[in-house]
Write a protein that holds these residues in place. Structure first.
Motif, short mmCIF file in Angstrom:
data_model
loop_
_atom_site.label_atom_id
_atom_site.label_comp_id
_atom_site.label_asym_id
_atom_site.label_seq_id
_atom_site.Cartn_x
_atom_site.Cartn_y
_atom_site.Cartn_z
N UNK A 180 -3.33 23.24 -0.34
CA UNK A 180 -3.54 23.12 1.10
C UNK A 180 -5.04 23.16 1.37
N UNK A 181 -5.41 22.83 2.60
CA UNK A 181 -6.83 22.86 2.97
C UNK A 181 -7.41 24.27 2.83
N UNK A 182 -6.62 25.28 3.21
CA UNK A 182 -7.08 26.67 3.10
C UNK A 182 -7.29 27.07 1.64
N UNK A 183 -6.35 26.64 0.80
CA UNK A 183 -6.47 26.95 -0.62
C UNK A 183 -7.71 26.29 -1.20
N UNK A 184 -7.94 25.02 -0.86
CA UNK A 184 -9.11 24.29 -1.37
C UNK A 184 -10.41 24.93 -0.90
N UNK A 185 -10.47 25.30 0.37
CA UNK A 185 -11.68 25.93 0.90
C UNK A 185 -11.94 27.28 0.25
N UNK A 186 -10.86 28.02 0.01
CA UNK A 186 -11.01 29.31 -0.64
C UNK A 186 -11.51 29.17 -2.07
N UNK A 187 -10.99 28.16 -2.77
CA UNK A 187 -11.43 27.93 -4.14
C UNK A 187 -12.89 27.51 -4.16
N UNK A 188 -13.26 26.60 -3.24
CA UNK A 188 -14.65 26.15 -3.19
C UNK A 188 -15.60 27.32 -2.97
N UNK A 189 -15.24 28.21 -2.04
CA UNK A 189 -16.09 29.36 -1.74
C UNK A 189 -16.20 30.28 -2.95
N UNK A 203 -19.62 18.82 -8.25
CA UNK A 203 -20.25 17.63 -7.67
C UNK A 203 -19.89 16.36 -8.44
N UNK A 204 -19.75 16.46 -9.76
CA UNK A 204 -19.50 15.28 -10.57
C UNK A 204 -18.02 15.04 -10.85
N UNK A 205 -17.16 15.92 -10.36
CA UNK A 205 -15.73 15.75 -10.58
C UNK A 205 -15.19 14.60 -9.74
N UNK A 206 -14.27 13.84 -10.34
CA UNK A 206 -13.64 12.76 -9.58
C UNK A 206 -12.76 13.33 -8.47
N UNK A 207 -12.09 14.41 -8.76
CA UNK A 207 -11.24 15.06 -7.76
C UNK A 207 -11.07 16.51 -8.15
N UNK A 208 -11.96 17.38 -7.67
CA UNK A 208 -11.95 18.78 -8.07
C UNK A 208 -10.79 19.54 -7.44
N UNK A 209 -10.21 19.02 -6.37
CA UNK A 209 -9.15 19.72 -5.64
C UNK A 209 -7.78 19.29 -6.17
N UNK A 210 -6.94 20.26 -6.50
CA UNK A 210 -5.59 19.96 -6.96
C UNK A 210 -4.82 19.26 -5.86
N UNK A 211 -4.07 18.20 -6.17
CA UNK A 211 -3.39 17.42 -5.13
C UNK A 211 -2.38 18.21 -4.31
N UNK A 212 -1.87 19.32 -4.81
CA UNK A 212 -0.87 20.10 -4.09
C UNK A 212 -1.47 21.26 -3.30
#
Length: 282
Positions: free
Chosen positions: A52-61, A41-50
């Motif tokens: 994909x949306x699927x990768x980001x969603x999987x990591x979040x879950x 929640x406090x991260x400026x950008x928790x998602x790596x810029x490279x």
């Protein structure tokens, strides 16, 4: 029970020793602090810029599911009657500072926040320094638990906490979030004023003398420090300084310490590279 004795009992129950904290940290490791929802929640950008949306969603879950395993983690540490470290819970820390809008700057371990200490009807300014595990987690560069203990040990040392150029320890938090509360008012850091036109020779000499006195005092007392930069030094309008951040602190240097050839001149105390602390990492 008499209110006075009740308050004394409560204070003693919140006091622990650094040694007890070290033992618990060795058992817990860093996972209980890494897997907290606030790190996303406090991260400026928790998602790596490279990603994909699927990768980001999987990591979040995956991250969220792991956080759930630590929601009921017991961060309590057995109180010690003669302990010197005052602990505050995460909820108490949230009262001292608002992490959403009181950010001052980033530090070597995490971030620095403005806060307020309230004791009865009296309030005074405070500073909160965090040890952050914000996403994306860089585990190899993440803050070490033993460094948290080393700094507390330094600032609760009966000799060290009297030095005028060190921040004064108030309380620490190891309940879900790692943080230290300093009993101090933030004005500016040395890096903000060093290049000002009116920061002349006299002011620079005054800063240099204070810093030299502090480093000399630490050396005499067998305390090694590293990475004391101009971003780690607070300064007030009277050009008085207080050091609030160290890249490294060790309170166990002795005269038999060997100096390694790996010393980075101007950055770290030579004792740090002797190899004698290789087993300290948690």
């Amino acid at each position: 029970m008499d209110p006075f004795y009740a308050s004394v009992r409560e204070m003693r129950a919140s006091m622990v020793s650094v040694e007890v904290i070290r033992r618990n940290f060795a058992e817990w490791d860093v996972s209980p602090y890494q897997y907290q929802k606030s790190n996303m929640d406090e991260s400026e950008n928790w998602c790596h810029p490279f990603w994909t949306a699927n990768h980001a969603n999987g990591f979040r879950k995956s991250f969220t599911e792991t956080c759930k395993r630590y929601e009921s983690f017991d961060f309590s540490i057995e109180p010690v009657v003669d302990g010197k470290v005052k602990h505050c819970s995460c909820s108490e820390l949230d009262i001292i500072t608002n992490f959403e809008d009181s950010l001052i700057q980033k530090t070597l371990t995490g971030r620095l926040f403005r806060g307020t200490i309230v004791e009865g009807s009296v309030s005074r300014p405070a500073i909160v320094k965090t040890w952050d595990y914000l996403l994306p987690m860089e585990l190899e560069n993440g803050p070490r638990l033993y460094k948290f203990c080393d700094e507390i040990e330094l600032l609760t040392n009966e000799r060290a906490n009297k030095h005028p150029n060190l921040v004064k320890f108030y309380k620490c938090c190891f309940d879900r979030r790692l943080a230290v509360v300093y009993d101090a008012e933030f004005t500016r850091v040395l890096s903000d004023v060093l290049l000002d036109d009116d920061f002349g020779w006299d002011k620079r000499i005054k800063v240099a003398i204070q810093l030299a006195d502090l480093l000399s005092w630490l050396h005499k007392n067998g305390i090694a420090v590293g990475s004391v930069t101009i971003e780690c030094i607070m300064i007030d309008d009277e050009v008085n300084i207080k050091v609030f951040d160290f890249g490294y602190v060790s309170n166990h240097v002795n005269e038999d310490t060997t100096i390694s050839a790996l010393v980075r001149v101007g950055q770290e105390a030579p004792e740090i590279f002797s190899g004698m602390y290789a087993d300290d990492e948690i």
